[in-house]
Write a protein that holds these residues in place. Structure first.
Motif, PDB file in Angstrom:
ATOM      1  N   LYS A   1       3.727  10.534  -6.881  1.00  0.00           N
ATOM      2  CA  LYS A   1       4.621  10.933  -7.974  1.00  0.00           C
ATOM      3  C   LYS A   1       3.830  11.260  -9.233  1.00  0.00           C
ATOM      4  O   LYS A   1       4.148  12.210  -9.957  1.00  0.00           O
ATOM      5  N   ARG A   2       2.793  10.464  -9.491  1.00  0.00           N
ATOM      6  CA  ARG A   2       1.987  10.723 -10.678  1.00  0.00           C
ATOM      7  C   ARG A   2       1.282  12.069 -10.580  1.00  0.00           C
ATOM      8  O   ARG A   2       1.220  12.841 -11.561  1.00  0.00           O
ATOM      9  N   LEU A   3       0.753  12.394  -9.390  1.00  0.00           N
ATOM     10  CA  LEU A   3       0.060  13.674  -9.214  1.00  0.00           C
ATOM     11  C   LEU A   3       1.016  14.855  -9.324  1.00  0.00           C
ATOM     12  O   LEU A   3       0.674  15.905  -9.876  1.00  0.00           O
ATOM     13  N   LEU A   4       2.229  14.688  -8.785  1.00  0.00           N
ATOM     14  CA  LEU A   4       3.229  15.757  -8.920  1.00  0.00           C
ATOM     15  C   LEU A   4       3.546  16.015 -10.390  1.00  0.00           C
ATOM     16  O   LEU A   4       3.632  17.168 -10.841  1.00  0.00           O
ATOM     17  N   ALA A   5       3.716  14.931 -11.137  1.00  0.00           N
ATOM     18  CA  ALA A   5       3.992  15.094 -12.567  1.00  0.00           C
ATOM     19  C   ALA A   5       2.803  15.733 -13.281  1.00  0.00           C
ATOM     20  O   ALA A   5       2.972  16.570 -14.177  1.00  0.00           O
ATOM     21  N   LEU A   6       1.584  15.379 -12.857  1.00  0.00           N
ATOM     22  CA  LEU A   6       0.385  15.953 -13.468  1.00  0.00           C
ATOM     23  C   LEU A   6       0.291  17.446 -13.188  1.00  0.00           C
ATOM     24  O   LEU A   6      -0.008  18.247 -14.083  1.00  0.00           O
ATOM     25  N   ARG A   7       0.562  17.847 -11.940  1.00  0.00           N
ATOM     26  CA  ARG A   7       0.508  19.277 -11.594  1.00  0.00           C
ATOM     27  C   ARG A   7       1.565  20.069 -12.359  1.00  0.00           C
ATOM     28  O   ARG A   7       1.318  21.186 -12.826  1.00  0.00           O
ATOM     29  N   LYS A   8       2.734  19.486 -12.476  1.00  0.00           N
ATOM     30  CA  LYS A   8       3.789  20.162 -13.224  1.00  0.00           C
ATOM     31  C   LYS A   8       3.388  20.330 -14.687  1.00  0.00           C
ATOM     32  O   LYS A   8       3.614  21.390 -15.294  1.00  0.00           O
ATOM     33  N   ALA A   9       2.783  19.287 -15.266  1.00  0.00           N
ATOM     34  CA  ALA A   9       2.353  19.372 -16.664  1.00  0.00           C
ATOM     35  C   ALA A   9       1.271  20.425 -16.841  1.00  0.00           C
ATOM     36  O   ALA A   9       1.242  21.158 -17.840  1.00  0.00           O
TER      37      ALA A   9
ATOM     38  N   LYS B   1      10.603  26.632  -6.202  1.00  0.00           N
ATOM     39  CA  LYS B   1      10.055  25.333  -5.861  1.00  0.00           C
ATOM     40  C   LYS B   1       9.926  25.191  -4.353  1.00  0.00           C
ATOM     41  O   LYS B   1      10.871  25.449  -3.617  1.00  0.00           O
ATOM     42  N   ILE B   2       8.752  24.866  -3.950  1.00  0.00           N
ATOM     43  CA  ILE B   2       8.485  24.706  -2.527  1.00  0.00           C
ATOM     44  C   ILE B   2       8.192  23.231  -2.278  1.00  0.00           C
ATOM     45  O   ILE B   2       7.364  22.624  -2.960  1.00  0.00           O
ATOM     46  N   SER B   3       8.895  22.723  -1.372  1.00  0.00           N
ATOM     47  CA  SER B   3       8.705  21.308  -1.042  1.00  0.00           C
ATOM     48  C   SER B   3       7.514  21.186  -0.113  1.00  0.00           C
ATOM     49  O   SER B   3       7.521  21.723   0.993  1.00  0.00           O
ATOM     50  N   LEU B   4       6.471  20.573  -0.594  1.00  0.00           N
ATOM     51  CA  LEU B   4       5.257  20.379   0.197  1.00  0.00           C
ATOM     52  C   LEU B   4       5.057  18.891   0.460  1.00  0.00           C
ATOM     53  O   LEU B   4       5.450  18.059  -0.341  1.00  0.00           O
ATOM     54  N   PRO B   5       4.441  18.591   1.548  1.00  0.00           N
ATOM     55  CA  PRO B   5       4.158  17.179   1.803  1.00  0.00           C
ATOM     56  C   PRO B   5       3.184  16.636   0.777  1.00  0.00           C
ATOM     57  O   PRO B   5       2.176  17.256   0.455  1.00  0.00           O
ATOM     58  N   VAL B   6       3.505  15.499   0.211  1.00  0.00           N
ATOM     59  CA  VAL B   6       2.690  14.904  -0.833  1.00  0.00           C
ATOM     60  C   VAL B   6       1.544  14.126  -0.185  1.00  0.00           C
ATOM     61  O   VAL B   6       1.735  13.419   0.789  1.00  0.00           O
ATOM     62  N   ARG B   7       0.380  14.293  -0.746  1.00  0.00           N
ATOM     63  CA  ARG B   7      -0.793  13.621  -0.198  1.00  0.00           C
ATOM     64  C   ARG B   7      -1.478  12.833  -1.309  1.00  0.00           C
ATOM     65  O   ARG B   7      -1.300  13.123  -2.491  1.00  0.00           O
TER      66      ARG B   7
ATOM     67  N   LYS C   1       0.829  -1.205   0.000  1.00  0.00           N
ATOM     68  CA  LYS C   1       0.000   0.000   0.000  1.00  0.00           C
ATOM     69  C   LYS C   1       0.860   1.250   0.000  1.00  0.00           C
ATOM     70  O   LYS C   1       0.555   2.237  -0.679  1.00  0.00           O
ATOM     71  N   ARG C   2       1.967   1.226   0.770  1.00  0.00           N
ATOM     72  CA  ARG C   2       2.859   2.394   0.816  1.00  0.00           C
ATOM     73  C   ARG C   2       3.464   2.667  -0.566  1.00  0.00           C
ATOM     74  O   ARG C   2       3.520   3.815  -1.018  1.00  0.00           O
ATOM     75  N   ILE C   3       3.890   1.599  -1.235  1.00  0.00           N
ATOM     76  CA  ILE C   3       4.475   1.763  -2.572  1.00  0.00           C
ATOM     77  C   ILE C   3       3.444   2.313  -3.549  1.00  0.00           C
ATOM     78  O   ILE C   3       3.734   3.188  -4.368  1.00  0.00           O
ATOM     79  N   GLU C   4       2.206   1.809  -3.443  1.00  0.00           N
ATOM     80  CA  GLU C   4       1.150   2.288  -4.334  1.00  0.00           C
ATOM     81  C   GLU C   4       0.870   3.772  -4.093  1.00  0.00           C
ATOM     82  O   GLU C   4       0.720   4.545  -5.047  1.00  0.00           O
ATOM     83  N   GLU C   5       0.809   4.191  -2.813  1.00  0.00           N
ATOM     84  CA  GLU C   5       0.567   5.597  -2.511  1.00  0.00           C
ATOM     85  C   GLU C   5       1.727   6.469  -2.983  1.00  0.00           C
ATOM     86  O   GLU C   5       1.515   7.582  -3.473  1.00  0.00           O
ATOM     87  N   GLU C   6       2.950   5.959  -2.840  1.00  0.00           N
ATOM     88  CA  GLU C   6       4.115   6.719  -3.304  1.00  0.00           C
ATOM     89  C   GLU C   6       4.070   6.923  -4.818  1.00  0.00           C
ATOM     90  O   GLU C   6       4.333   8.021  -5.322  1.00  0.00           O
ATOM     91  N   ASN C   7       3.700   5.877  -5.537  1.00  0.00           N
ATOM     92  CA  ASN C   7       3.582   6.001  -6.992  1.00  0.00           C
ATOM     93  C   ASN C   7       2.482   6.973  -7.385  1.00  0.00           C
ATOM     94  O   ASN C   7       2.617   7.739  -8.346  1.00  0.00           O
ATOM     95  N   GLU C   8       1.366   6.957  -6.625  1.00  0.00           N
ATOM     96  CA  GLU C   8       0.271   7.874  -6.922  1.00  0.00           C
ATOM     97  C   GLU C   8       0.684   9.316  -6.656  1.00  0.00           C
ATOM     98  O   GLU C   8       0.333  10.227  -7.415  1.00  0.00           O
TER      99      GLU C   8
END
Length: 412
Positions: A232-240, A288-294, A223-230
């Motif tokens: 990362k995907r959202l960060l890439a989506l926001r950047k795009a 760039k501001i490092s924010l906690p990923v949720r 579950k932790r790995i799945e949340e970490e991948n999600e």
């Protein structure tokens, strides 16, 4: 075709004779053999003449000696196998003795201590099992018999009455315990057996608990790995999305500059002096501001769904806008009238719904994010009353309003 080898049913080894099968059984405790038409492999080294009976054996020979050339002489060495095991003189004599003795000896139930037998029967043991336990434990004590039963309770013949030759009957020793002592001894043995069983159950429970903990840890890690991948995907989506908005603003600015130059040309004005043009303020690189990923929220999933819908139909802005407005109407009706079933049920085959929403990739997915589910063999989209979440509906309305009114939404 006659069998040319014996095949071990436990490990698959091929053997040339019954004698080899017997030796294999003594070494490995494998005694499940069957006749086979597959010949034992016979690879002869051309360099030293050593015969090898398997590919593994030839590979080991090559590794040790460096010899790589072998000649397959399997067919030459294959002969029908003789299934009769060779008998020695001693075995023949023993067979004769056994035959003569079996004809003269009568098999009977061994005699055991009657009191011990009664005690075991009172403890709940069947007569055959109690007799077998007393006989094979030496017929010495109740404790020895119970211990024998505990150790051999899984034997297939545990409840078969033992039989011994008539001339080997041995008179059972008499117990020296009084009836009261025997009752106390039986109670002690029963308590000991009960404690042993409880200890075994506790041990098994500990093993099960360890297994549950291990599986739980693996699930948590997955579950932790799945949340970490999600994340990362959202960060890439926001950047795009930020890059997309930046390119859209630049495209609009260039369009405005071109329109301005065209108007000056039509009015007969000279082109604007580039030196006189106020330089546009340099693009400041966002810090760039490092924010906690949720994890992704429901609103973010809805925004991504609407963005995909617009991207999939970017060639028809009017159809996309009409789809957004239709979805907003559906959501608004449910939010205003949550108790009215007619607003919470949509027929998928309805032509108007298909033209406005159903035929567009992403429309039905957006309604499912709002809580609608396909029912009645996928004929309807239905939102049950107990699943109406006003917070989700409000978020859906906000995302639809933003998609309709924001000129930069999903431009690129």
């Amino acid at each position: 075709m006659a069998g040319v080898s014996l095949k071990c049913g436990d490990c698959g080894a091929l053997l040339k004779s019954v004698q080899e099968a017997q030796e294999h059984g003594e070494l490995t405790s494998h005694f499940n053999f069957s006749e086979s038409t597959e010949a034992v492999l016979n690879l002869v080294c051309t360099d030293c003449g050593k015969p090898c009976r398997s590919k593994t054996e030839s590979d080991l020979h090559t590794k040790r000696t460096g010899h790589t050339e072998f000649v397959d002489k399997t067919s030459e060495a294959a002969k029908p196998i003789n299934l009769e095991a060779p008998k020695t003189v001693a075995e023949s004599e023993e067979a004769v003795d056994a035959s003569s003795s079996s004809q003269s000896e009568e098999m009977v139930v061994p005699e055991v201590d009657k009191k011990l037998l009664e005690e075991l029967e009172l403890m709940g043991f069947p007569t055959a099992r109690a007799t077998r336990a007393l006989h094979y434990s030496g017929n010495t004590s109740l404790e020895a018999a119970v211990n024998w039963v505990v150790e051999h309770e899984n034997d297939p013949d545990i409840d078969q009455m033992p039989m011994v030759p008539l001339n080997s009957k041995v008179e059972a020793p008499k117990s020296s315990l009084t009836p009261e002592e025997m009752k106390l001894k039986a109670q002690e043995l029963r308590e000991r057996a009960r404690k042993k069983k409880e200890e075994e159950e506790k041990r098994m429970e500990r093993e099960k608990e360890k297994e549950r903990i291990r599986v739980g840890k693996e699930l948590l890690e997955a579950k932790r790995i799945e949340e970490e991948n999600e994340r990362k995907r959202l960060l890439a989506l926001r950047k795009a999305e930020k890059e997309e908005e930046k390119r859209a603003r630049e495209k609009i600015r260039q369009k405005l500059e071109e329109d301005k130059a065209e108007r000056r040309r039509r009015l007969g004005l000279p082109p604007e002096d580039p030196a006189a043009v106020k330089p546009s303020s340099p693009v400041v690189e966002e810090k760039k501001i490092s924010l906690p990923v949720r994890p992704a929220t429901k609103a973010e999933q809805m925004r991504e769904c609407l963005r995909s819908l617009k991207q999939n139909h970017k060639g028809d802005d009017a159809k996309v806008k009409r789809a957004f407005q239709t979805l907003l109407t559906y959501i608004g009706n449910v939010a205003k009238n949550p108790d009215e079933e007619k607003f919470r049920k949509i027929r998928l085959t309805n032509q108007t719904f298909q033209d406005r929403v159903g035929a567009l990739k992403g429309g039905i997915e957006f309604l499912e994010l709002c809580g609608f589910e396909k029912v009645e063999d996928d004929e309807f989209l239905f939102l049950s009353r107990n699943k109406v979440d006003m917070a989700v509906l409000n978020s859906a309305g906000s995302e639809l309003n933003s998609a309709i009114n924001n000129p930069f939404f999903g431009v690129l």
